[in-house]
Scaffold this motif. Structure first.
Motif, PDB file in Angstrom:
ATOM      1  N   SER A 127       1.068  -1.222  -0.005  1.00  0.00           N
ATOM      2  CA  SER A 127       0.065  -0.012  -0.098  1.00  0.00           C
ATOM      3  C   SER A 127       0.937   1.475  -0.085  1.00  0.00           C
ATOM      4  O   SER A 127       0.542   2.186  -0.719  1.00  0.00           O
ATOM      5  N   ALA A 128       2.036   1.258   0.760  1.00  0.00           N
ATOM      6  CA  ALA A 128       2.853   2.381   0.666  1.00  0.00           C
ATOM      7  C   ALA A 128       3.522   2.659  -0.715  1.00  0.00           C
ATOM      8  O   ALA A 128       3.466   3.750  -1.190  1.00  0.00           O
ATOM      9  N   THR A 129       3.622   1.555  -1.476  1.00  0.00           N
ATOM     10  CA  THR A 129       4.441   1.891  -2.767  1.00  0.00           C
ATOM     11  C   THR A 129       3.377   2.280  -3.676  1.00  0.00           C
ATOM     12  O   THR A 129       3.495   3.357  -4.293  1.00  0.00           O
TER      13      THR A 129
ATOM     14  N   ALA B 137       2.972   6.253  -5.490  1.00  0.00           N
ATOM     15  CA  ALA B 137       2.910   6.514  -6.933  1.00  0.00           C
ATOM     16  C   ALA B 137       1.825   7.413  -7.017  1.00  0.00           C
ATOM     17  O   ALA B 137       1.800   8.245  -7.883  1.00  0.00           O
ATOM     18  N   LEU B 138       0.491   7.078  -6.659  1.00  0.00           N
ATOM     19  CA  LEU B 138      -0.708   7.621  -6.982  1.00  0.00           C
ATOM     20  C   LEU B 138      -0.680   8.970  -6.197  1.00  0.00           C
ATOM     21  O   LEU B 138      -1.057   9.913  -6.741  1.00  0.00           O
ATOM     22  N   GLY B 139       0.088   9.038  -4.963  1.00  0.00           N
ATOM     23  CA  GLY B 139       0.214  10.389  -4.309  1.00  0.00           C
ATOM     24  C   GLY B 139       0.844  11.308  -5.004  1.00  0.00           C
ATOM     25  O   GLY B 139       0.886  12.574  -5.169  1.00  0.00           O
ATOM     26  N   THR B 140       1.990  10.925  -5.694  1.00  0.00           N
ATOM     27  CA  THR B 140       2.959  11.558  -6.366  1.00  0.00           C
ATOM     28  C   THR B 140       2.285  12.229  -7.717  1.00  0.00           C
ATOM     29  O   THR B 140       2.350  13.469  -7.871  1.00  0.00           O
ATOM     30  N   LEU B 141       1.580  11.476  -8.261  1.00  0.00           N
ATOM     31  CA  LEU B 141       0.885  11.956  -9.470  1.00  0.00           C
ATOM     32  C   LEU B 141      -0.353  12.969  -8.963  1.00  0.00           C
ATOM     33  O   LEU B 141      -0.482  14.275  -9.538  1.00  0.00           O
TER      34      LEU B 141
ATOM     35  N   HIS C 131      -6.000   1.171   2.809  1.00  0.00           N
ATOM     36  CA  HIS C 131      -4.756   1.796   3.257  1.00  0.00           C
ATOM     37  C   HIS C 131      -4.333   2.869   1.943  1.00  0.00           C
ATOM     38  O   HIS C 131      -3.786   4.005   2.403  1.00  0.00           O
ATOM     39  N   ILE C 132      -4.297   2.180   0.788  1.00  0.00           N
ATOM     40  CA  ILE C 132      -3.826   3.132  -0.156  1.00  0.00           C
ATOM     41  C   ILE C 132      -4.613   4.692  -0.379  1.00  0.00           C
ATOM     42  O   ILE C 132      -4.020   5.605  -0.550  1.00  0.00           O
ATOM     43  N   THR C 133      -5.978   4.340  -0.045  1.00  0.00           N
ATOM     44  CA  THR C 133      -6.828   5.581  -0.427  1.00  0.00           C
ATOM     45  C   THR C 133      -6.430   6.558   0.782  1.00  0.00           C
ATOM     46  O   THR C 133      -6.402   7.790   0.306  1.00  0.00           O
TER      47      THR C 133
ATOM     48  N   ILE D 281      12.706  15.952  -6.220  1.00  0.00           N
ATOM     49  CA  ILE D 281      11.613  15.661  -5.128  1.00  0.00           C
ATOM     50  C   ILE D 281      11.837  14.348  -4.169  1.00  0.00           C
ATOM     51  O   ILE D 281      11.120  13.791  -3.351  1.00  0.00           O
ATOM     52  N   ALA D 282      13.001  13.580  -4.802  1.00  0.00           N
ATOM     53  CA  ALA D 282      13.137  12.293  -4.089  1.00  0.00           C
ATOM     54  C   ALA D 282      12.890  12.127  -2.746  1.00  0.00           C
ATOM     55  O   ALA D 282      12.364  11.276  -2.290  1.00  0.00           O
ATOM     56  N   PRO D 283      13.711  13.000  -2.057  1.00  0.00           N
ATOM     57  CA  PRO D 283      13.609  12.983  -0.513  1.00  0.00           C
ATOM     58  C   PRO D 283      11.993  13.063   0.038  1.00  0.00           C
ATOM     59  O   PRO D 283      11.715  12.456   1.061  1.00  0.00           O
ATOM     60  N   ALA D 284      11.304  14.097  -0.598  1.00  0.00           N
ATOM     61  CA  ALA D 284       9.868  13.996  -0.343  1.00  0.00           C
ATOM     62  C   ALA D 284       9.130  13.013  -0.687  1.00  0.00           C
ATOM     63  O   ALA D 284       8.211  12.311   0.116  1.00  0.00           O
ATOM     64  N   LEU D 285       9.451  12.094  -1.698  1.00  0.00           N
ATOM     65  CA  LEU D 285       8.945  10.798  -2.073  1.00  0.00           C
ATOM     66  C   LEU D 285       9.215   9.685  -0.867  1.00  0.00           C
ATOM     67  O   LEU D 285       8.250   8.783  -0.518  1.00  0.00           O
ATOM     68  N   LEU D 286      10.347   9.854  -0.513  1.00  0.00           N
ATOM     69  CA  LEU D 286      10.905   8.689   0.585  1.00  0.00           C
ATOM     70  C   LEU D 286      10.150   9.137   1.666  1.00  0.00           C
ATOM     71  O   LEU D 286       9.608   8.073   2.374  1.00  0.00           O
TER      72      LEU D 286
END
Lengths: 297, 273
Positions: free
Chosen positions: B72-74, B78-82, B144-146, B190-195
């Motif tokens: 769910s985190a992965t 992905a969805l949250g970044t989009l 959880h993804i949602t 923005i990689a640190p923010a993604l992490l």
């Protein structure tokens, strides 16, 4: 359509569809089912549209669930008690959190990150376990009672756990980071030269605080308070673990209605009314968030 | 005057941190208590930890929780970044207001309502199209993804807002397609923010009790669900041990992540100079 448009469309549409499907439509369903009757079947509710029946009778909706909620004492008490507990625990959280946020904001920059880190760290540790930690401290044979008994301050163990007191304590403890962080964000931006100027002109520390710091930190107070109040109102875990049998907060009542009585339409109506109670605080919060982002831009 | 003030502030901080940390420290201390009665000290022992290792239910629940959290985190990242890109970089589009609302709402929605609504969705879907055939790990993961994609979206959006756009504009001016510019320029920056987003989503998923309880089916019990069913009846020593294990892992993870970010930030400041 060229490739750039396709990319743009992909970026917007993918999360959009997901949220429509798994966030908005489910709410529509809660609303719909709150107008249904419970039946013994799976799914255990009547449907609003039944196309097997005659055209005139194919639509069926009832306000019975809402009527019942407004009439029944258990639910009225639950809603009022949730409001009361959420409100006072927000006030307590503010009283505890404000001095901490203020002290961090006035610490030297070297220490600030360390202090903030220590505020955030408990937030990463399981919520459930942090609530559980208080059970061991407050129970009748817990840390506090043992301590008080051993120094002879009390004869009988005090009933601390499973009371309203423990619910308040649990909420203040669990949501303290949510109060401290927005307060800190506002206070850190303040120009403390203003305070020094006021003090130089002879104002007493408390007067400086009341007339300068406090008014300037109102945005932080509002966002912090809403960040505590909103989740506290629908809280389930804390009243379920720390509250007594009579700690009827609405989140817990909804959970019991759903899992205990299996009355899904009534649980849906409980959820809709809870949501209506949250609309105003949520909109105020949204308003302040937007203002914050506007200022940053 | 100044000295008086700093003594006052230090006292506040001491009390504040004592309040935050004493309960956690207590759990850790009592997890080494040999006595079966939780609050009476019966000597130092590892017996509850050994008991944990033998408890298959806990290990299975923990593995299920970790699996759900990872997936769910992965997906949420992905969805949250989009979603963050859509909000920060795509300007106006039809339905933007609804979109913003749907990103903000899960952050403040009571979990009981989210859980109930998702369950009703799954039940209705099963009635209509026969999917998802039964509830369990898959339905928990979707729930959880949602709610965690909303957190990721907010983090990514605020990072993008604070970002200087000139680099991307330069890349576009040089003829970079938006897709490539996002992939080669924006995302690495923005990689640190993604992490952080991924870590937050992972933790939120591991932590969730209420939504999982609603949308789970028979047989799928996550670690929080298992813990909750046990501590509802009171304090038990093996939960103290389990809590200590979790607290240790999480604290180490957060400290290491914090240290890495701190170091990276310093490195960047040095590079700028």
């Amino acid at each position: 359509m060229n490739r750039d448009d396709l990319w743009r469309r992909f970026v917007i549409v993918t999360p959009y569809l997901w949220l429509l499907m798994f966030f908005l439509i489910p709410f529509g369903l809660v609303l719909k089912i709150s107008f249904a009757d419970p039946i013994v079947a799976m799914p255990p509710f009547t449907s609003l549209f039944d196309f097997n029946k005659a055209p005139g009778e194919s639509f069926y909706a009832t306000l019975d669930n809402y009527r019942f909620l407004l009439k029944d004492d258990l639910y009225r008490i639950s809603y009022l008690k949730s409001l009361k507990i959420a409100f006072f625990s927000t006030c307590l959280c503010l009283l505890v959190g404000y001095p901490i946020a203020y002290a961090i904001a006035r610490a030297s920059p070297v220490w600030r990150n360390m202090f903030l880190f220590l505020i955030i760290l408990p937030f990463w540790i399981s919520f459930l376990l942090r609530v559980y930690a208080w059970m061991g401290i407050l129970s009748t044979n817990g840390v506090i009672n043992n301590l008080l008994l051993s120094i002879g301050l009390i004869e009988q163990p005090l009933q601390l756990l499973y009371t309203d007191f423990s619910v308040y304590l649990g909420i203040v403890y669990s949501y303290l980071p949510f109060m401290v962080l927005p307060l800190y964000a506002t206070l850190a931006k303040l120009d403390f030269d203003l305070n020094d100027a006021a003090a130089d002109l002879g104002a007493k520390p408390l007067t400086v605080f009341r007339d300068v710091t406090l008014p300037l930190s109102i945005p932080g107070i509002i966002s912090g308070s809403l960040l505590v109040f909103i989740p506290a109102l629908g809280e389930f875990v804390i009243p379920a673990l720390l509250g007594g049998l009579d700690s009827l907060m609405i989140g817990r009542t909804l959970y019991d209605e759903f899992f205990g009585n299996r009355d899904w339409p009534l649980a849906s109506a409980v959820a809709i009314i809870l949501l209506l109670m949250l609309v105003v605080p949520m909109m105020v919060f949204q308003h302040y968030q937007l203002r914050e982002t506007d200022q940053r831009e | 005057m100044n000295r008086q003030r700093s003594t006052f502030l230090i006292t506040i901080l001491c009390f504040g941190y004592a309040f935050l940390y004493i309960p956690i420290v207590m759990v850790v201390i009592y997890s080494f208590n040999d006595s079966r009665i939780v609050s009476v000290w019966g000597g130092f022992s590892f017996r509850w930890y050994l008991q944990l290792l033998e408890n298959r239910q806990i290990i299975e629940a923990a593995l299920l929780s970790l699996r759900i959290a990872f997936v769910s985190a992965t997906v949420a990242t992905a969805l949250g970044t989009l979603a963050g890109l859509a909000l920060a970089r795509m300007g106006r589009f039809r339905g933007r207001i609804l979109f913003t609302g749907m990103i903000a709402a899960p952050l403040v929605m009571p979990e009981v309502i989210t859980g109930l609504s998702l369950l009703l969705l799954f039940v209705s879907l099963q009635d209509l199209v026969g999917w998802p055939g039964g509830r369990g790990a898959a339905t928990i993961t979707i729930g959880h993804i949602t709610f965690s994609m909303a957190y990721v979206a907010v983090i990514v959006q605020s990072r993008l807002m604070s970002l200087d756009e000139s680099l991307q504009e330069a890349a576009m001016d040089l003829g970079g397609r938006p897709f490539r510019v996002t992939l080669d320029i924006t995302l690495p920056i923005i990689a640190p923010a993604l992490l952080s987003g991924w870590l937050l989503a992972f933790t939120l998923s591991l932590d969730d009790l209420v939504i999982a309880s609603f949308v789970s089916g028979p047989g799928a019990s996550t670690l929080p669900m298992w813990i909750f069913s046990k501590i509802r009846l009171g304090v038990t020593p093996d939960i103290n041990a389990l809590a200590t294990v979790i607290i240790t892992i999480v604290s180490l993870g957060v400290v290491i992540a914090g240290w890495l970010m701190f170091r990276q930030e310093k490195q960047r400041q040095r590079d700028v100079q």
